[in-house]
Design an enzyme around this catalytic site. Structure first.
Site, PDB file in Angstrom:
ATOM      1  N   LYS A 116       0.810  -1.215   0.000  1.00  0.00           N
ATOM      2  CA  LYS A 116       0.000   0.000   0.000  1.00  0.00           C
ATOM      3  C   LYS A 116       0.846   1.269   0.000  1.00  0.00           C
ATOM      4  O   LYS A 116       0.454   2.292  -0.557  1.00  0.00           O
ATOM      5  CB  LYS A 116      -0.948  -0.005   1.198  1.00  0.00           C
ATOM      6  CG  LYS A 116      -2.043  -1.074   1.113  1.00  0.00           C
ATOM      7  CD  LYS A 116      -2.997  -0.974   2.278  1.00  0.00           C
ATOM      8  CE  LYS A 116      -4.102  -2.016   2.188  1.00  0.00           C
ATOM      9  NZ  LYS A 116      -3.597  -3.385   2.343  1.00  0.00           N
ATOM     10  N   GLU A 201      -3.496   7.249   7.267  1.00  0.00           N
ATOM     11  CA  GLU A 201      -4.025   8.213   6.311  1.00  0.00           C
ATOM     12  C   GLU A 201      -5.310   8.816   6.852  1.00  0.00           C
ATOM     13  O   GLU A 201      -5.922   8.291   7.791  1.00  0.00           O
ATOM     14  CB  GLU A 201      -4.277   7.561   4.948  1.00  0.00           C
ATOM     15  CG  GLU A 201      -5.365   6.506   4.959  1.00  0.00           C
ATOM     16  CD  GLU A 201      -5.497   5.782   3.623  1.00  0.00           C
ATOM     17  OE1 GLU A 201      -4.543   5.825   2.832  1.00  0.00           O
ATOM     18  OE2 GLU A 201      -6.548   5.172   3.381  1.00  0.00           O
ATOM     19  N   ASN A 236     -14.843  -3.197   7.916  1.00  0.00           N
ATOM     20  CA  ASN A 236     -14.158  -3.030   6.630  1.00  0.00           C
ATOM     21  C   ASN A 236     -14.259  -4.260   5.726  1.00  0.00           C
ATOM     22  O   ASN A 236     -13.594  -4.341   4.706  1.00  0.00           O
ATOM     23  CB  ASN A 236     -12.676  -2.665   6.838  1.00  0.00           C
ATOM     24  CG  ASN A 236     -12.523  -1.354   7.563  1.00  0.00           C
ATOM     25  OD1 ASN A 236     -13.066  -0.343   7.155  1.00  0.00           O
ATOM     26  ND2 ASN A 236     -11.806  -1.372   8.685  1.00  0.00           N
ATOM     27  N   GLU A 289      -6.473   1.611  -2.842  1.00  0.00           N
ATOM     28  CA  GLU A 289      -5.470   0.571  -3.044  1.00  0.00           C
ATOM     29  C   GLU A 289      -5.793  -0.180  -4.326  1.00  0.00           C
ATOM     30  O   GLU A 289      -6.860   0.005  -4.908  1.00  0.00           O
ATOM     31  CB  GLU A 289      -5.444  -0.412  -1.870  1.00  0.00           C
ATOM     32  CG  GLU A 289      -6.736  -1.183  -1.685  1.00  0.00           C
ATOM     33  CD  GLU A 289      -6.674  -2.150  -0.525  1.00  0.00           C
ATOM     34  OE1 GLU A 289      -5.587  -2.706  -0.277  1.00  0.00           O
ATOM     35  OE2 GLU A 289      -7.704  -2.371   0.138  1.00  0.00           O
ATOM     36  N   PHE A 349     -22.417 -10.322  15.210  1.00  0.00           N
ATOM     37  CA  PHE A 349     -21.808 -10.932  14.027  1.00  0.00           C
ATOM     38  C   PHE A 349     -20.622 -11.829  14.398  1.00  0.00           C
ATOM     39  O   PHE A 349     -19.671 -11.965  13.637  1.00  0.00           O
ATOM     40  CB  PHE A 349     -21.359  -9.870  13.018  1.00  0.00           C
ATOM     41  CG  PHE A 349     -22.478  -9.080  12.438  1.00  0.00           C
ATOM     42  CD1 PHE A 349     -23.158  -9.510  11.321  1.00  0.00           C
ATOM     43  CD2 PHE A 349     -22.879  -7.897  13.039  1.00  0.00           C
ATOM     44  CE1 PHE A 349     -24.213  -8.784  10.800  1.00  0.00           C
ATOM     45  CE2 PHE A 349     -23.933  -7.156  12.523  1.00  0.00           C
ATOM     46  CZ  PHE A 349     -24.606  -7.600  11.408  1.00  0.00           C
TER      47      PHE A 349
END
Length: 663
Positions: A116, A201, A236, A289, A349
């Site tokens: 990355k 970032e 994510n 990415e 979950f």
């Protein structure tokens, strides 16, 4: 020419690659670990080899074992799928040294784009829009971490430099969060990818996650395909995707596609790859990415373009030109994909393991199921909990959504928890229906955890009508069949529906309260047609000409256990006396012991942060559990003193196992 390939992967992606390869007349070789001995991809293969135990590092990640199989089976090429060795340049070197083709991009692309940090530098030089942040590896020094975070400004995204799939990614809003999350991300990166480098970032709030699939060949041709909308994510990890995006217009699509092609050409990209972008509410997009492999959600791109991405990858590896030019790529209809996972949405979950006691896939010409499981298979804690990718296609977006509702309603899975109730509920949410959602969809829609949205009154009444028809079927199997109609009450959703007969002999339905008083008007029971034999797990019926699908889990002492539109429903069929007395019955208590901390999931204990006699506060870390490649902090739910620690690092635990006891 590739005549025999080895698929260096498992599960649904191994099965997916085999389907295309066999259609192309190519022999397929599979590899498998000990717990995968009876898996679907092993049975599909022309030949299969055992390569080791469950632990990935000793099986699917063991390059030398897989190379040995390649040589023994005399394969011409290897398709890596995604994950495992799909972006490992050392594995590519081993194959190349033995004259075996790697079905994927060249080593340079994987090295330059798979990292990355390097990929951001490369993307910037190629004229691709970048997210503000620190381009470079961040050390473990606390002061350096805080300095960079303050320069960027909170919120800050913490992500591993290697790998993908959202693993190890975390968001920090404060100094304390960035230090703790940096530590956890670094540990998870080392565990998942063998590379613990971390970058920081700016986190763009309320963004959309949009992907552009690219295809390149060895003749210098690179094209982009219509975008995928992948904004509905949890931790994510993408859960539900669609193509094309309901947000992206043609102008933005072309600009994103152009930049994706520029980046691919900068490294002479060959094969399939995906450029991921973050897009803000003004349709400004930023490079996130590039995944130098086949993407998990590739089927929806195939459905709207008619392009088989695996076939193109194999053709490119054979030295052929792409089968399509950019002008030939068109958007045809709309596709939606639900990732069906073995996880319990009602318990945060958390992973769910077990055997697929009953497994029946939905059937329709425009429903596609990509899976690596069959009835009787086990979903274990060793690998990702994906059961299948369920994909629907229609001429328009609403048609694809409606077909997805049918697919999920008719998908029968028994024996373990799964997220179908969640996927089904998402399809009903106004933000999703309107297409106006972002990566914040799940926390905004379910701020207190997942709770299914209530069904409309019309849907409940229709369901009650189907239950009334089910009772008729059940009665027909009774040894003593009733000679005439006897009124009864249906209890469902903690509501009551009286089924009676009027003076004309017509059956009627009336919602009533606990005292038997009518709520609303009594109406004639609509014509109901159901196809059910009193035991089949799936009931398809029509109420007033409208189709409904209800899943039957079993008979109870007083009724049925059902599943409809993403909701589990306990149904009681009550006669007059039972209805009269039910209001006096006490409700079951949800109370549980407050003196124990239990394992919320099966997994492996990575670390223990407390010891007997230690005082703990609410929210304090007790231990870290890893399950299905995800690390989770188990925190104290109460203030107190730890009396007993019943776990240790490296120990495997089961769901609800006692980990800690309080005084």
């Amino acid at each position: 020419m590739i005549r025999r390939i080895l698929i260096a992967n498992r599960g649904e992606i191994a099965c997916r690659v085999m389907r295309t390869a066999k259609r192309m007349g190519i022999e397929c070789v599979a590899v498998y670990s000990e717990p995968d001995r009876k898996c679907k991809h092993v049975q599909m293969a022309d030949k299969a080899y055992l390569i080791g135990p469950a632990q990935s590092t000793k099986s699917y990640l063991d390059m030398n074992k897989i190379l040995s199989v390649c040589i023994d089976a005399k394969v011409d090429a290897v398709h890596p799928g995604y994950g495992f060795l799909s972006e490992n340049s050392k594995f590519m070197d081993l194959l190349d040294q033995n004259g075996i083709k790697f079905i994927g991009p060249k080593k340079r692309a994987i090295n330059d784009l798979g990292d990355k940090i390097n990929s951001k530098k490369l993307a910037g030089n190629a004229g691709v829009n970048l997210i503000p942040g620190y381009i470079g590896e961040v050390s473990e020094n606390r002061e350096e971490i805080l300095k960079i975070a303050h320069q960027i400004g909170y919120p800050v995204m913490i992500k591993p430099s290697a790998g993908g799939g959202g693993k190890g990614m975390r968001i920090a809003y404060t100094d304390d969060e960035i230090i703790e999350n940096f530590r956890l991300s670094k540990q998870e990166a080392a565990s998942s990818f063998g590379d613990d480098r971390i970058l920081l970032e700016k986190y763009i709030e309320e963004p959309r996650h949009i992907e552009i699939n690219v295809l390149g060949d060895s003749h210098g041709n690179v094209i982009y395909l219509p975008e995928r909308e992948c904004s509905i994510q949890r931790r994510n990890q993408k859960v539900l995707e669609e193509a094309p995006s309901p947000f992206i217009d043609e102008e933005t699509r072309k600009m994103m596609g152009k930049q994706a092609v520029q980046l691919a050409k900068a490294v002479d990209y060959e094969s399939a790859g995906t450029v991921e972008f973050m897009v803000d509410k003004y349709r400004k997009f930023y490079f996130l990415e590039m995944n130098t492999r086949l993407q998990v959600e590739h089927p929806i791109t195939e459905m709207i373009t008619g392009i088989d991405l695996v076939e193109e990858m194999i053709n490119v590896a054979n030295g052929k030109k792409l089968s399509y030019t950019q002008d030939q790529v068109k958007i045809k209809g709309h596709a939606v994909e639900s990732r069906v996972y073995a996880e319990d949405p009602f318990r945060g979950f958390l992973p769910s393991i077990g055997h697929l006691i009953k497994y029946r896939e939905p059937s329709h010409p425009n429903i596609r199921i990509d899976t690596g499981v069959r009835e009787g298979d086990e979903i274990s804690m060793h690998y990702d909990p994906l059961i299948s990718k369920t994909i629907t296609w229609a001429e328009n977006r609403q048609g694809a959504i409606d077909l997805m509702k049918t697919a999920l309603d008719t998908y029968v899975i028994r024996g373990l928890g799964h997220n179908i109730p969640f996927c089904r509920d998402v399809l009903r949410q106004p933000a999703f229906v309107s297409g106006k959602y972002s990566t914040k969809f799940i926390p905004l829609t379910y701020p207190d955890g997942f709770h299914p949205s209530p069904l409309s009154q019309g849907a409940k009444t229709d369901l009650a009508s189907i239950i009334a028809a089910m009772k008729e079927v059940t009665d027909s199997f009774a040894l003593q069949k009733p000679e005439k109609f006897v009124p009864f009450v249906i209890k469902a959703f903690d509501e009551f529906y009286a089924i009676q007969q009027n003076e004309k002999g017509q059956k009627t339905i009336l919602k009533i309260d606990t005292e038997g008083n009518g709520i609303g008007e009594e109406t004639v029971l609509q014509e109901v047609k159901i196809n059910w034999n009193n035991t089949d797990p799936l009931i398809s019926g029509e109420v007033g000409g409208k189709t409904h699908h209800v899943q039957f889990f079993g008979h109870t002492a007083t009724g049925y256990q059902l599943f409809s539109k993403g909701q589990s429903i306990n149904v009681d069929i009550l006669n007059a006396h039972q209805f009269e007395f039910q209001k006096w019955m006490p409700k079951a208590s949800d109370a549980h012991s407050q003196k124990e901390a239990l394992a919320p999931m099966p997994g492996s204990v990575i670390s223990v942060a407390v010891q007997p006699g230690q005082k703990v506060e609410v929210g304090q870390e007790l231990c870290v559990l890893e399950a299905m490649k995800m690390r989770n902090i188990i925190r104290s739910e109460k203030k107190g003193v730890v009396k007993v620690v019943s776990c240790s690092a490296g120990q495997s635990v089961q769901v609800d196992q006692v980990l800690f006891e309080y005084e």
